[in-house]
Structure formats: structure tokens, C-alpha cells
Write an enzyme that holds these catalytic residues in place. Sequence first.
Site, short mmCIF file in Angstrom:
data_model
loop_
_atom_site.label_atom_id
_atom_site.label_comp_id
_atom_site.label_asym_id
_atom_site.label_seq_id
_atom_site.Cartn_x
_atom_site.Cartn_y
_atom_site.Cartn_z
N GLU A 147 25.21 36.27 -8.29
CA GLU A 147 25.48 35.78 -6.97
C GLU A 147 26.26 37.00 -6.07
OE1 GLU A 147 27.00 31.58 -7.97
OE2 GLU A 147 27.84 32.38 -6.45
N GLY A 176 34.76 34.32 -14.30
CA GLY A 176 34.68 33.01 -13.72
C GLY A 176 33.51 32.79 -13.00
N CYS A 227 28.73 30.30 -13.59
CA CYS A 227 27.76 30.36 -14.89
C CYS A 227 28.59 30.81 -16.13
CB CYS A 227 26.66 31.66 -14.52
SG CYS A 227 25.69 31.43 -12.96
N LEU A 274 19.71 36.26 -11.88
CA LEU A 274 20.21 36.81 -10.42
C LEU A 274 21.78 36.74 -10.50
CD1 LEU A 274 17.86 34.95 -7.95
CD2 LEU A 274 17.62 37.29 -8.90
N LYS A 322 34.44 36.44 -7.17
CA LYS A 322 34.16 37.69 -7.47
C LYS A 322 33.81 38.25 -6.02
CE LYS A 322 29.32 37.65 -8.18
NZ LYS A 322 28.07 38.32 -9.01
#
Length: 433
Positions: free
Chosen positions: A155, A259, A262, A153, A322
Site C-alpha cells: 500500500e 500493522g 495484511c 503490492l 504506515k
Amino acid sequence: MKVAIIGTGYVGLPTGVGLAELGNQVTCIDREPSKINALKEGKITLFEEGLEELFHKNVKAGRICFTTSMKDGVENADLVIIAVGTPPHPITKEADMKYIHAAATELAEYLRGYTVIATKSTVPVGTGDDIEMLISKKNPTADFDVVSLPEFLREGFAVYDFFHPDRIVVGANTKRAKEVILELYKPFKGKTNMLFVKRRSSETIKYASNAFLAIKIHYINEMANFCEKAGADVYEVAQGMGADSRIGPKFLNPGPGYGGSCFPKDTNAMAYMGRTNGVDLSLIEAAIKGNDLRKKQMAKRVLNMVATQKTPKIAVLGLSFKGGTDDCRESPAMEILNEILTVPGPKVTVYDPKAMENAKKLLGNKVQYAKDAYEAVKGADVLVILTEWNQFKKLDLEKLAKLMKHKRMVDLRNTFRPEDVKVAGFEYVGVGK
Ligand code: UGA
């Protein structure tokens, strides 16, 4: 199916809500009482597009509930999903397994009847074996299997990705466990690729995928640097490259560096695993180094714009790592800001559509907080765009220009077309053109 999910973070909560929506009976477990109390009171604890309405719908339907008690969640479950954090160790950067180990040890005593334990957290290769060992040690008669069920998944798109997976990877070493997972993902049968692999392969797939994507971004950022010097346009280059189906058009957007919780963590953990296994993973090491350097270079790009001023006023738009999320963990925006703030002089005002609260926890009173983009740029000497929020694209350039003291823009997400910005009178620096 009765499912218990341990951990209600960015992986656990959307997964729990998604599985409830598919008709399962889900219990979300978290040891943090404040989170569980909020969820019990019907308050969603993180921002994820579309999650809140699905959450309310499934709470109302009685398909999802929340508890701090491992016993209540686990003892009736057919499937227990571990979705706790695996933060990087501060020195070695290897994935810290303390929460995984604690969860495995704690859940062991409540297993009743055959239960599948699945890891959704990103875990080092061999973790399945460790969990197996910990559970057997604590509860030698427990009837269980451990499978790896890596999460892909994104974010901000977690709900969409949950219902439209590119693939489902299952690392199961027994037929019994495979059948439980097949049952869980029955609604996706025929709609997506379901890959059954060895548990250790599955654990590796997760790291290998994230590291590959990080390298792809690092690559396009290097191409952006090259294009700036060579008089080329990185978007045209990315378009030309991406048209080759072997390369593909996605993840070729240049920016201030990758960034989030993860990519930085997983590339470092993979590099660590390479070193401990005596395997040269120099491509990943290069991406890590290049990405760290990029944020410093981007901060310089901002400071160069105001180099002639002693106390420049800098307006920053975008703080999350993001667009589409309130998450500021390992956000390039935060790192660039911190780099700027190490230099004496600049006064910084920031704005983000969703991440202000999270940003305040990290930046405190080092910056000022504006209520919108227009307030942020009032009297500013330079406007810096650090996160790719769609709403920034709709900002009125003329209005921004009028509010600023000096019409300068450093647009590290190429939100605007240089032609449009220049018409509004801005001195403009983007990336890759
Ligand atoms: C990433 C992966 O994309 C998911 O598949 C994975 O499940 C998730 O990690 C995870 O391991 O849990 P996420 O961290 O949500 O998802 O974010 P991405 O959308 O992948 O973006 C990561 C960073 O790369 C962001 O800072 C983003 O701005 C940057 N990025 C992404 C670029 O700079 N250029 C691009 O073309 C794409």
C-alpha cells in the site's frame, strides 16, 4: 485482453488501472453502488501515490470502466480476477471466505467460452480447488481454469510495485491457463522473475512471504528492546546485519509494531492453517504475540512520559498504519491510541496528512483533530510520533518546542535524530537506542 476485476479495494483498483495502462480492456466490478458511482464520475475512491493520474488517463482512453453488474463484467472477459476481501474471522482469525465464495458462485453463470479465473485476494491453501468446485457445481458446462496470482503490492507504493515487480508468481495447473497469464504479463517478459508453480504452492508463497516479513520486523523490534538495555544502537545493528546479502537491509526498521490489513491478518490466518494441519508454526505464533504486546509496551512508553500529570495533553502525529497511505486498518497508531484512551485523564489531539477521515470513523469524538502538526502540539505535554510520514522529518523542531507546554517527545518511528531533538530542548524517547 479483456479483463474483469471483482473488487475495487486497495488490490483491485490499482491492479485494474495498471492492467489498463498495459493496454488491456478492463472492467472493474464492485457490488457497492456508492464506490462504482464515484468511480464512474471520475472520483478516485482511495489514496495511492500516482494512481489518480493513471486512472484519469485510462478512463479517458476508454480502457477501463466500472459496473455493479457481474454479468456485464464477466460475460466477455478472457480473464476474471477476484480481488475481494478475506477479512479475519473474529474468533478463529482464519481468513473469512464468504466474499470469495459469493464471487465465484455469482460469476459462474456468466462465463462464456474459455475463461481463466485468477485469485489475487490472499486466500487459504486449497481455495483454488474450492472455487473450481463452486463454479462447476453452478455451471457444469463452463470451460474455465482457476489460477492463483498472488499480489505483492505494498500500500502506498502499489502503482510503483505494479510496474516494477520483484517477481510474478503464477499457480496454474494447466498449460492453457499458463498461456493466458503469460500473455497478460508479456510486457514484463525479461524484466522480472516469472515463477510458474503448483496452485497450492502459489497460495502458500503469499502467506509464507508476508509471515516472513512480519517475523523480520518483530525480530528487529526485539533487537531494538535489547539495544536499549545494552547501550547499542539498533540502526547500526541493522546496518551491520543487512550488509550480509543473506539477510538483506530491508524490513529492518524498528517501530511500534507492524500493522495494516495484511501482516496481522495473514500471520493469524497462517497460524490457523498450521494448527488445522497439525503443523507447529511457533515462529509465526511468537511474532503475533510479540507484536500485540509491543503496542501495549509503546502505549506505556507514552504514558510514562506524562505519569506525573493528571490530565496531560498528548499530541499525536501519524494515524495510518504506515506512511504514504490513508489506511488505518490494524494501524499500530490506532491501537496505541486506544490503549492510551483506556486510562482516565489524557486529552489527545491528533494529526495525519492523509488519514484524518478514516481515523474519524474509528476514533469519533474520543480525540480532537488538528489541521496540521503545529496546531496539534499547541499546549501539549508530550508529542508522540506514530507513523513514518516523510513530511514529519521536515518539521521545525524549534517551532514545535515553542508551541508546547512541556518539551517532550516519544518518537516511535525514530523520525528525528536524538541529538537534533535535544538541541531544541526536548526530553526524547525513541526506539532502539
Ligand atoms: C505488505 C507486503 O509488504 C506486500 O508485499 C503485500 O503485497 C501486502 O502486505 C499484501 O499482502 O497485500 P503493506 O501491508 O502495504 O504490504 O505494508 P508494508 O509496507 O509491508 O508494512 C507493513 C507494516 O510493517 C507497517 O505497519 C509498517 O510500518 C511496518 N514495517 C515495515 C516496520 O515496522 N518496519 C519495517 O522495516 C517495514
